[in-house]
Design an enzyme around this catalytic site. Structure first.
Site, PDB file in Angstrom:
ATOM      1  N   SER B 162      47.773  36.834  46.715  1.00  0.00           N
ATOM      2  CA  SER B 162      46.525  36.553  46.006  1.00  0.00           C
ATOM      3  C   SER B 162      46.211  35.051  46.109  1.00  0.00           C
ATOM      4  CB  SER B 162      46.664  37.031  44.558  1.00  0.00           C
ATOM      5  OG  SER B 162      45.419  37.114  43.936  1.00  0.00           O
ATOM      6  N   ASP B 327      43.279  47.754  47.792  1.00  0.00           N
ATOM      7  CA  ASP B 327      42.962  46.442  47.214  1.00  0.00           C
ATOM      8  C   ASP B 327      41.494  46.134  47.500  1.00  0.00           C
ATOM      9  OD1 ASP B 327      42.748  43.791  46.442  1.00  0.00           O
ATOM     10  OD2 ASP B 327      44.540  43.131  47.506  1.00  0.00           O
ATOM     11  N   HIS B 360      44.930  45.810  43.982  1.00  0.00           N
ATOM     12  CA  HIS B 360      45.433  44.460  44.260  1.00  0.00           C
ATOM     13  C   HIS B 360      46.832  44.261  43.672  1.00  0.00           C
ATOM     14  CE1 HIS B 360      45.237  40.217  45.130  1.00  0.00           C
ATOM     15  NE2 HIS B 360      45.397  39.899  43.867  1.00  0.00           N
TER      16      HIS B 360
END
Lengths: 604, 604
Positions: B162, B327, B360
């Site tokens: 991320s 995601d 995610h």
């Protein structure tokens, strides 16, 4: 594209000012709602387009989405644009020269129909928090009252997208005899958890706004405009898609438009959201937003397949469902659940997933209009043909654009042979039905039920144009939409060789149908053997320019292979028709050598 | 599952209290930032795990995501859980018995490293709005300073997911000589417009909160906890997926947990969001949220492919990218863009799209741990093997779980023949490389560059375990990742017959390689012809139990078909090797009859 162009959207044309052409029906109360609430009076604001036919059989009711209103289309050149001008108007897909279109503002809204910002006749003040909670059922009921007041007992069709789609579902189950066909677009049986979560965050933004004052803000200098704007920004994100947002904003990503706002305007998408949020609070009421999203979020047409099917069973109309591939507010799997339920409930249904990168908003945009408009227009036309026998335009319509006289039919020996194998009056499912030629011949022969399955969007559209019931599915994914023994015959005509999941599809065919009819090219055919003998792979796909590397054929089998497969699987071959399509003859002996196409009737 | 269980998440274990084991490095200022801002002093909070080797060549730096901190793992049984305990620890994928792991709180954060809620030594008060804007580069620079203070000039690896992935990218381009390998998980070159839009709405919620006071809330009774909680709720939605939210909340959809909150708790997902929002404000600072998301949103490692490639060119490390299929905060196409750039820039890179329905958050969860953990663990291990020649454990490692001695090799005549056609030292791309057997043989022969393409996730993992560079792609989608003439040889070994887009793939092969080597089953082989003569489709797929309806083979061609195809396309056949794999011999005459496999070397 300049930054300014980005701000145009179907929505941004709406102003807060009152619309011309709006009529109002007033129903004296008390009106008791399904939630237990009571309204002292009900007022419904609506607009109409076109003329109601003498038999009152051409009425089409359109439901708007969350923030829409009765102004579905402009009434004339001087009029404000409508939210579905692309679809509705003289000569358009929903042709107001032929249909009498009605669109009403929803109960709980803020555009003329009774809602939280209406005056409560009991107090002389706006309802505010005293406005009772409502359900989608209550919205539907209020519009049913409107129709009855207009003397319309039965609608030709209902069309609804998004929230309007939920209303359409509810209507179908609640007033089954009052509508011949329902087109529900970009919708689902209930909100996904993700969509629900966005609504919750939006409501939290509104109720946490210090200017919300627990909903009693009408007499205050300021209302919860910050919270409502934030709610709207969130909404806008969910209406678009990853792709459409990138397309709209990536080129000028860091160039925000200057706006008179307290919100962030650093990025182009930020100033867009700030602008949309700001515009929205000028025309929409926060209490309406809460009331309507709560109704939407509580709506549940069936959490399980069984509940969905039972709701669908109550309906008596023909159904058209369409979803858009990039819609993530109402993802396509939700439409598929509805279609599955309609099939299970033995309803007449057509379905198409429309390829689009425009997200949920696609149903309001021009990009995919030829497809969704075409589907809706053809659906209406065929409802009209089937359901308006005393309509003087019927003969005319048979010759109009949706029903051109068919060209002289090509001789298709394999179709003739399949037709000969299917007894009259039986129920037939045609897998890989293409543009519906075989289905059409079955339909003309008066079969009880003929349904097609096709994977290509444009072929689905062609079937719907013909008034056929066709569902878009990929056979390789299986056919769980269909029940055991739902059909007498399941046909797989010259499609077997294009399917990867052969075992699954044949197994499904014999689960769904009492008999399966399979036609396929026989690799053992003497010409094919000769081709291989001469050093070339057999050319089973006859189309010119098509050969081993670009054919859709991915499975190669001989009649013997097929027979062994059936024996291995325990399928009985009841009939076998061998064709030599080149000579146009039925082959009597030495099938493996002499038939290029074999048709087999299977059962367990 | 009870409603309470729903509230457990990797995140909810974090409390606001100070962590044990946190060390602090203080750098006297002034520190000038890339944004132009100046910090009078910089403090970096960090934790370390394991021992730094005498050669200082086993250091692994882990970057945390937006709301994480230095506590990547628990230090012992009594310690608070870490956010990546699944991955990091003794004997785990990132084995702290072998590697010296460092994790620092980011600049601008609120967990020990200088940020808006730190005391400004110049004023004696918290920075608040006086904290300068920062960039991802500044965050990276601050950690570079930390490493230098620890005497570590070169890292074995960086791992980041991320926001941590963005930092990893930036590090790779900015300090190319300081790291041997970078694993960037669930990340992209910049935020998508959709992700950016969510951040903007979140920031609008914070700055519109009347308790925000323009950022100067530290001395007030209340801070912008409502706005920050709303921001966090939004974040949580984007970390999950449609599927995972439905799975978590659908069973008890309408059962909200009772909470002491002003937020809506009607629905289970609503009370979850209210709970997560409420917990977050206890441990996170709103100004940090603004500072960090603004840095994240402004980060742009390349808006165009050219810019991306130029950034990638500056790096000197090996790359591992992994993304998760569901995601939507960092969709897989973003990882693909990075992989494309790495390939274009001729970097060593492996890539895998991991099938997951966890969104995610998948990179923090147990569900797909065997795959992403396996990829990261193997990546580290192979970096260690290649880059730590004086490490005493090297020989030991060669025998450990990631590098078991290989089994005696099966004789593969086709591989031998292909190897004989590929001159030493050339660059080779192997399409459909499977578990990497051919690639491994090429690598052992010391080729300059060998790269694999494979579609199956588990086979990609097997290749990475072997230390091979492999990229997960579906050949049918084309090979635009690769540049013209990037390789000397492009191999398609016994894969042609499984590909639908034959024309595209062969065209791509001869665009990317000077020569293409294609091996395929020859349908003209006498045994195949005999099979057809006897009434059965040729069995080109030799696996037991595999036949016409379940083979992966979808293209059927003879040697002559292939030759005609090449002539038609203008491809020259430079060499042709005909094999009879049944007898294990190379066929000298009458190839069409006698060869079951043909290997052809093509060029333009």
């Amino acid at each position: 594209m300049s930054t300014n162009d980005l701000f145009d959207s179907s929505d941004s044309v709406r102003s807060g000012r009152p619309l011309a052409h709006v009529k109002t029906a007033v129903f004296p109360g008390p009106v008791t709602l399904t939630t237990g609430g009571v309204l002292p009076e009900l007022q419904v604001a609506y607009e109409t387009y076109g003329e109601l036919s003498p038999h009152k059989d051409n009425a089409v009711l359109i439901f708007h989405a969350l923030s829409g209103d009765s102004h579905v289309a402009a009434h004339d050149d001087q009029d404000d644009p409508g939210w579905w001008d692309l679809l509705v108007g003289p000569g358009k897909y929903v042709d107001t020269n032929r249909y009498f279109v009605i669109c009403a503002n929803v109960l709980g809204g803020c555009r003329g129909t009774t809602g939280p910002d209406s005056i409560n006749p009991k107090t002389g003040h706006k309802y505010g928090v005293d406005f009772p909670p409502i359900s989608v059922t209550d919205i539907v009921d209020s519009q049913r009252m409107l129709l009855q007041s207009l003397g319309i007992e039965r609608l030709l069709a209902i069309i609804g997208g998004s929230l309007g789609g939920l209303m359409a579902l509810e209507w179908g189950a609640r007033y089954p005899e009052s509508v011949a066909g329902i087109a529900a677009i970009a919708t689902g049986a209930r909100m996904t958890t993700q969509a629900l979560a966005f609504d919750i965050v939006a409501r939290n933004a509104i109720i946490s706004d210090p200017n919300f004052h627990g909903g009693q803000y009408y007499d205050k200098a300021e209302g919860p405009s910050v919270g409502l704007a934030i709610a709207r920004m969130l909404g806008h994100i969910t209406y678009l898609s990853q792709e459409s947002m990138n397309r709209k904003f990536n080129a000028n990503r860091n160039v925000g438009r200057k706006l008179d706002t307290t919100f962030e305007t650093k990025f182009s998408v930020g100033s867009y959201l700030a602008y949309q949020g700001g515009k929205f609070v000028e025309r929409f009421d926060a209490n309406s937003y809460l009331t309507l999203t709560l109704a939407l979020d509580a709506f549940d047409w069936g959490a399980t397949r069984e509940l969905l099917v039972s709701n669908m069973r109550r309906s008596m109309c023909r159904w058209l469902f369409a979803s858009f591939s990039s819609d993530w507010l109402f993802p396509t799997f939700q439409a598929r659940e509805l279609v599955d339920a309609a099939i299970k409930a033995d309803k007449r249904v057509s379905y198409c997933t429309i390829k689009s990168d425009c997200g949920h908003d696609a149903f309001l945009l021009e990009n995919e209009l030829p497809t969704y408009g075409g589907l809706i227009g053809s659906f209406l036309h065929n409802l009209s043909l089937d359901w308006r026998p005393h309509d003087s335009e019927r003969r005319q319509m048979l010759n109009d654009s949706y029903g051109k006289p068919s060209k002289p039919r090509k001789v298709r020996l394999d179709y003739d042979s399949i037709l000969a194998l299917v007894p009259p009056m039986t129920k037939v499912l045609d897998l890989g039905c293409g543009k519906g030629d075989l289905l059409m011949r079955l339909k003309e022969r008066g079969h009880e039920r003929v349904v097609g399955v096709e994977v290509e969007e444009q072929l689905v559209l062609k079937c719907v144009e013909k008034g056929l019931d066709v569902v878009q599915l990929d056979l390789n994914d299986g056919l769980r939409s269909f029940s055991d023994h739902q059909f007498d015959f399941v046909v797989l005509s010259k499609t077997l060789q294009t399917i990867r999941n052969v075992e699954l599809v044949l197994n499904e065919m014999l689960r769904i149908g009492t008999r399966a009819i399979v036609s396929f090219p026989n690799l053992g055919y003497k010409k094919y053997r000769k081709q291989l003998q001469e050093g070339h792979a057999p050319q089973t796909d006859p189309r010119p320019g098509v050969t081993w590397y670009n054919t859709n054929d991915v499975r190669f089998l001989t009649l013997s292979d097929f027979e062994e497969f059936c024996e291995h699987k325990g399928y009985k071959i009841f009939r076998k028709v061998a064709l030599d399509a080149e000579t146009g003859e039925i082959v009597d002996d030495n099938h493996t050598d002499n038939a290029d196409v074999v048709i087999a009737v299977l059962g367990r």
